[in-house]
Design an enzyme around this catalytic site. Structure first.
Site, PDB file in Angstrom:
ATOM      1  N   HIS A 118      45.916  36.993  85.992  1.00 57.68           N
ATOM      2  CA  HIS A 118      46.966  36.120  85.392  1.00 57.68           C
ATOM      3  C   HIS A 118      47.194  37.260  84.304  1.00 57.68           C
ATOM      4  CE1 HIS A 118      49.638  33.401  83.167  1.00 57.68           C
ATOM      5  NE2 HIS A 118      49.728  32.724  84.358  1.00 57.68           N
ATOM      6  N   ASP A 195      38.169  33.468  82.689  1.00 57.75           N
ATOM      7  CA  ASP A 195      39.631  32.672  82.774  1.00 57.75           C
ATOM      8  C   ASP A 195      39.121  31.484  83.680  1.00 57.75           C
ATOM      9  OD1 ASP A 195      41.919  31.590  83.330  1.00 57.75           O
ATOM     10  OD2 ASP A 195      42.801  33.325  83.553  1.00 57.75           O
ATOM     11  N   GLN A 198      42.179  27.967  86.309  1.00 55.66           N
ATOM     12  CA  GLN A 198      42.245  27.405  87.607  1.00 55.66           C
ATOM     13  C   GLN A 198      40.941  26.798  88.256  1.00 55.66           C
ATOM     14  OE1 GLN A 198      44.955  26.541  89.109  1.00 55.66           O
ATOM     15  NE2 GLN A 198      46.388  28.016  88.113  1.00 55.66           N
ATOM     16  N   CYS A 361      53.032  35.228  87.465  1.00 56.46           N
ATOM     17  CA  CYS A 361      52.381  35.925  86.295  1.00 56.46           C
ATOM     18  C   CYS A 361      51.293  36.747  86.761  1.00 56.46           C
ATOM     19  CB  CYS A 361      51.963  34.850  85.253  1.00 56.46           C
ATOM     20  SG  CYS A 361      53.653  34.157  84.504  1.00 56.46           S
TER      21      CYS A 361
HETATM   22  C1  LIG Z   1      44.465  31.811  86.166  1.00 55.07           C
HETATM   23  C2  LIG Z   1      45.373  31.534  85.081  1.00 55.07           C
HETATM   24  N1  LIG Z   1      45.147  32.286  83.895  1.00 55.07           N
HETATM   25  C3  LIG Z   1      45.740  31.723  82.848  1.00 55.07           C
HETATM   26  C4  LIG Z   1      46.940  31.054  82.718  1.00 55.07           C
HETATM   27  C5  LIG Z   1      47.695  30.664  81.687  1.00 55.07           C
HETATM   28  O1  LIG Z   1      47.531  29.431  81.096  1.00 55.07           O
HETATM   29  P1  LIG Z   1      48.309  28.651  80.018  1.00 55.07           P
HETATM   30  O2  LIG Z   1      49.919  28.997  80.474  1.00 55.07           O
HETATM   31  O3  LIG Z   1      48.046  27.228  80.064  1.00 55.07           O
HETATM   32  O4  LIG Z   1      47.993  29.271  78.612  1.00 55.07           O
HETATM   33  C6  LIG Z   1      47.357  30.478  83.937  1.00 55.07           C
HETATM   34  C7  LIG Z   1      48.282  29.543  84.220  1.00 55.07           C
HETATM   35  O5  LIG Z   1      49.009  29.393  84.996  1.00 55.07           O
HETATM   36  C8  LIG Z   1      46.465  30.859  85.038  1.00 55.07           C
HETATM   37  O6  LIG Z   1      46.750  30.255  86.495  1.00 55.07           O
END
Ligand SMILES: Cc1ncc(COP(=O)(O)O)c(C=O)c1O
Length: 415
Positions: A118, A195, A198, A361
Site C-alpha cells: 500500500h 504492515d 489487513q 493505493c
Molecule cells: C495494507 C494497508 N496498509 C496501510 C493502509 C493505510 O491504512 P490507514 O488509511 O488506516 O492509515 C491500508 C488501508 O487501506 C492498507 O490496506
C-alpha cells in the site's frame, strides 16, 4: 456468522431501496453497537483529558485509556509499553520513518520491501531513501502475490537496515511469509516492520511469534472508529528512539532551553490523544476476542473459498491473488476484460452492493498486474454466503448489461 449481524445497526439499512450488502471491509469495517455505545458513553459519562487531571473524570478516563492499551497489547501478544496509539497505520509507519529510520539509515544503506505495498508502506521509505542516500530494493513477486524467498539470498545484505512488508496484500489478499523473512532479516542485522492493516483484523497475530520489530495497524478496519491506530515497537528498539512529535505529555521536565522525556510509550504520544477512539478500540478488541480470532479466520476461509468458486462462473473475468485459501485472506480483486471496474462498481451500488474499485493505493502493483484498476470485494465477520451469491449474480447481470451486443433492454415506447 449470521447471528452477529444484529450487533451491527448499519447492516439493517437500505441503499437505493435494497438491503445493504457491505463488501468493502478492506477499506473500513462496520461497527458493532458495543463500539458505538462506548463512544457515546465516553462523551456522556466520562469525558476528560488523560494523564493530567487529579479529578475523578480524569482518573476514570486515564484508567480506561490505559486499560485499552493493555487489551490491544494482549491481542497481539505484546507488552503494553510497546503500544503507541496513532491515527492509524499510515501515521504509525510515518512515525517509524521519521524517528528510527532518520537515526539509523545512512548513505549506502538498503531498505527492502515488496512491489505489492500500500502507498502507506512505500512512500515513507521512498522519502527516507532519498533523504538519507539509501536505496530501496524490492523482493520479486509473482502476479499472484508469492514472494521469491530465494531472492533474499542476494537481496539481504549487511547493508540492509530495514525490511518493510505487508502481512496481507490489500489487493491480492495474499498472506506473506513474515516469520521466515523476519528470521532471515534478523540474521543480517536488519529490523522488520510489518504492515498489519489487513492482517490484524482478520487473522491471529502474535508479535512474538512473527518476531517483528514494528507492527502497524488501524482500528477502523477492525470494528473500531476512524482516527485510532496502533504502532507496536519492540521495547528494546523503542528505548533507543527519539520522540516523533514534541509537546504536552511527552516531556518529563522542561526548562527554557531543554527538556527530558516521559516514560515509554507516552513519550511517543504528544498532545491530547484520541481518548474515545482508544477506549472504543479496546471494546472492539473485546468483541473480536469473544468471537475468537481462529473463528474469524475460519469463517473468512470458508466464505473466500466459496466466493472463489462462484467467481469462476463470471465470463472473461480474471481473479487475482492465490487460489489456496490458506494463503489468502478475504479479499478478492478482479477484472473483466471488456467492462471497466468502475462500471461494475456503479452497477452493483444500484443493487445495494458496496465494493471498492480503483487502484487501492497500490499503483505499482496495478502496473505489475497490467491493469489500471480492479474491482475488490472484501469480507468480514458479518458477511454471509447469500451476500456472495448476490455479488456474483449482480456481476453477471452487470457484465450482460455492459457487454456490446443486441440491445437487451427494451426502450420505453412512446404512446
Ligand atoms: C495494507 C494497508 N496498509 C496501510 C493502509 C493505510 O491504512 P490507514 O488509511 O488506516 O492509515 C491500508 C488501508 O487501506 C492498507 O490496506
Amino acid at each position: 456468522m449470521v447471528s452477529i449481524r444484529k450487533d451491527f445497526p448499519i447492516l439493517s439499512r437500505q441503499v437505493r431501496g435494497k438491503p445493504l450488502v457491505y463488501l468493502d471491509n478492506a477499506a473500513t469495517s462496520q461497527k458493532p453497537r458495543a463500539v458505538i455505545q462506548a463512544l457515546s458513553e465516553y462523551y456522556e459519562q466520562h469525558n476528560a483529558n488523560v494523564h493530567r487531571a487529579v479529578h475523578t473524570l480524569g482518573q476514570e478516563v486515564t484508567e480506561r485509556y490505559e486499560e485499552a492499551r493493555q487489551k490491544v497489547a494482549d491481542f497481539i501478544g505484546a507488552p503494553a509499553e510497546g503500544i503507541i496509539f496513532t491515527r492509524g497505520t499510515t501515521e504509525a509507519i510515518n512515525l517509524v520513518s521519521y524517528t528510527w529510520a532518520e537515526a539509523n539509515i545512512s548513505p549506502g544503506d538498503e531498505i527492502l520491501t515488496t512491489p505489492m505495498e500500500h502507498h502507506s508502506n512505500l512512500l515513507p521509505w521512498q522519502r527516507v531513501a532519498q533523504a538519507r542516500g539509501a536505496s530501496l530494493k524490492f523482493i520479486p513477486m509473482s502476479p499472484q502475490g508469492t514472494l521469491s524467498l530465494s531472492a533474499l539470498d542476494t537481496l539481504l545484505t549487511e547493508r540492509t537496515k530495514l525490511v518493510a512488508l505487508t502481512h496481507m496484500s490489500n489487493v491480492l489478499g495474499a498472506i506473506t511469509p513474515v516469520k521466515e523473512i523476519a528470521r532471515r532479516a534478523h540474521e543480517k542485522g536488519a529490523l522488520v516492520l510489518v504492515d498489519g492493516a489487513q492482517s490484524v483484523p482478520h487473522i491471529p497475530v502474535d508479535v512474538k511469534d512473527l518476531d517483528c520489530d514494528f507492527l502497524a495497524f488501524s482500528g477502523h478496519k477492525m470494528l473500531a472508529p476512524t482516527g485510532i491506530g496502533v504502532l507496536y515497537v519492540r521495547p528494546q528498539v523503542l528505548e533507543t528512539m527519539e520522540p516523533f512529535q514534541l509537546g504536552g505529555e511527552m516531556a518529563r521536565e522542561v526548562w527554557l532551553d531543554r527538556a527530558t522525556w516521559n516514560d515509554l510509550p507516552i513519550r511517543f504520544e504528544a498532545g491530547t490523544p484520541n481518548i474515545a477512539g482508544a477506549i472504543a478500540l479496546g471494546v472492539a478488541v473485546d468483541y473480536l476476542r469473544n468471537l475468537g480470532m481462529e473463528r474469524v479466520r475460519e469463517h473468512e476461509i470458508q466464505l473466500t473459498g466459496y466466493a472463489l468458486v462462484r467467481f469462476q462462473e463470471l465470463p472473461n473475468t480474471e481473479v487475482f491473488g492465490p487460489w489456496d485459501t490458506q494463503q489468502r485472506g478475504g479479499i478478492i480483486s478482479f477484472c473483466h476484460t471488456g467492462v471497466h471496474s468502475h462500471d461494475l462498481g456503479t452497477f452493483l451500488d444500484h443493487e445495494g452492493v458496496a465494493i471498492r474499485v480503483g487502484h487501492h493505493c497500490a499503483m505499482p502493483l496495478m502496473e505489475l498486474l497490467k491493469v489500471s484498476a480492479t474491482g475488490r470485494a472484501s469480507f468480514y465477520i458479518y458477511n454471509i454466503k447469500a451476500e456472495v451469491d448476490l455479488l456474483v449474480e449482480t456481476l453477471q447481470k452487470a457484465i450482460r448489461y455492459f457487454t456490446p451486443g443486441p440491445r437487451r433492454v427494451a426502450r420505453p415506447t412512446n404512446s
